[in-house]
Design a protein around this motif. Structure first.
Motif, short mmCIF file in Angstrom:
data_model
loop_
_atom_site.label_atom_id
_atom_site.label_comp_id
_atom_site.label_asym_id
_atom_site.label_seq_id
_atom_site.Cartn_x
_atom_site.Cartn_y
_atom_site.Cartn_z
N MET A 14 -4.41 -0.05 10.55
CA MET A 14 -3.19 1.12 10.52
C MET A 14 -4.35 2.60 9.49
SD MET A 14 -0.67 0.76 10.49
CE MET A 14 0.58 0.95 8.99
N GLY A 15 -5.55 1.81 8.87
CA GLY A 15 -6.66 2.54 8.65
C GLY A 15 -6.63 4.36 10.15
N ASP A 70 -3.92 2.94 0.87
CA ASP A 70 -4.45 1.62 0.89
C ASP A 70 -4.16 0.74 2.30
OD1 ASP A 70 -5.51 -0.73 -0.03
OD2 ASP A 70 -6.08 0.37 -1.15
N PHE A 71 -4.76 0.61 2.92
CA PHE A 71 -4.99 -0.29 4.12
C PHE A 71 -6.31 -1.72 3.99
CE2 PHE A 71 -2.31 3.26 5.78
CZ PHE A 71 -0.99 2.55 5.72
N GLY A 94 -0.32 0.38 1.11
CA GLY A 94 0.68 -0.73 2.53
C GLY A 94 0.37 -1.77 3.13
N THR A 95 -0.30 -2.42 2.24
CA THR A 95 -1.20 -3.38 2.28
C THR A 95 -0.39 -4.64 1.65
OG1 THR A 95 -2.98 -3.13 2.02
CG2 THR A 95 -2.87 -5.18 1.95
N LYS A 154 -3.20 -11.03 11.63
CA LYS A 154 -2.61 -10.30 10.63
C LYS A 154 -3.08 -11.93 10.04
CE LYS A 154 1.99 -9.55 7.53
NZ LYS A 154 1.27 -8.46 6.46
N ARG A 232 2.52 0.74 16.34
CA ARG A 232 1.47 1.05 14.90
C ARG A 232 1.95 3.07 14.64
NH1 ARG A 232 -1.83 -2.93 16.47
NH2 ARG A 232 -2.11 -4.79 14.54
#
Length: 260
Positions: A14-15, A70-71, A94-95, A154, A232
């Motif tokens: 995601m980052g 924040d990821f 987003g974590t 995940k 994503r």
């Protein structure tokens, strides 16, 4: 002037999507990135613009970034958000995996610092709509279960989206769900995790990205609401909106719908 952004956890899936999206948008500027596991802070090593600051320690951070995206990891996101709020940056988290107590602490800190902040269980617009529809359906179908399916990498379960969906179902109910007296699980956990009287079943398999089904049951009928994120990239529209709109908030909020 463009909005300056720092991305924590920028080397994750995601980052990487987030940094690419920010670099493409002329209204945004990738001011900095952060990961505590970096061996070098040379931006060239990560294919970043020379003007982008790279940090591997919070204590060394000195940046003009206005928004902290924040990821990172559940363990690091809470500390990161505290740091951002205490240093004049607006966190967008987003974590998933933050506890209710941690969210309460961030809400209190944002109020003390006169700062905005946003925790987003899911940046997908389809997921936001699913949660809204589920809340409406719960008025008429109080009996509900959630199946959430994510990629094998995940770590946390259930997902933040599933937990938030369960909260919204509980908030939408006008009557209590039916309960089974003395249920028997021949294998512990067979009925899933129970959150606000909503069973949640978490699936982790290769090939999946992020998917959720909410199943409602009533006398002689059933309703299923489902959303699927196949790439994503689908989350980047929501993230872009959040970055540009987050400072319209007063205090700390949970859910992308607060900035739509």
């Amino acid at each position: 002037m463009p909005t300056t952004v720092l991305v924590a956890g920028f080397r994750g899936s995601m980052g990487q999507k987030a940094t690419a999206m920010i670099k493409r948008d002329p209204e945004l500027e990738l001011a900095a990135v952060y990961s505590p596991h970096l061996e070098t802070t040379d931006p060239a090593a990560y294919d970043l613009p020379a003007t982008t600051q790279v940090f591997n320690q919070l204590s060394a951070m000195d940046t003009p970034a206005q928004v902290w995206v924040d990821f990172s990891t559940p363990a690091g996101a809470f500390e990161n958000a505290q740091f951002a709020l205490e240093h004049g940056m607006t966190p967008i988290i987003g974590t998933s995996g933050l506890s209710d107590d941690q969210v309460a602490q961030l809400t209190k800190l944002a109020k003390e610092q006169h700062q905005a902040g946003l925790l987003v269980p899911n940046f997908g617009l389809s997921a936001v709509l699913l949660m809204q529809f589920a809340k409406q359906a719960a008025q008429y179908f109080p009996d509900a279960e959630i199946i959430e399916m994510h990629h094998a990498d995940k770590k946390d379960s259930p997902s933040g989206t599933a937990v938030n969906t369960a909260k919204m179902i509980a908030a939408g109910r006008k009557q209590a769900p039916e309960t089974v007296e003395n249920p028997v699980e021949t294998i512990p956990g067979a009925r899933g995790a129970n959150y606000e009287d909503v069973p949640i079943h978490a699936v982790r398999l290769p090939g999946y990205v992020a998917h959720e089904q909410v199943l409602f049951g009533g006398p002689g009928e059933a309703l299923t609401i489902r959303q699927d994120s196949f790439d994503r990239e689908s989350f980047m529209h929501g993230l872009n909106i959040a970055i540009k709109q987050v400072n319209r908030l007063k205090g700390f909020a949970v859910g992308l719908e607060n900035v739509l």
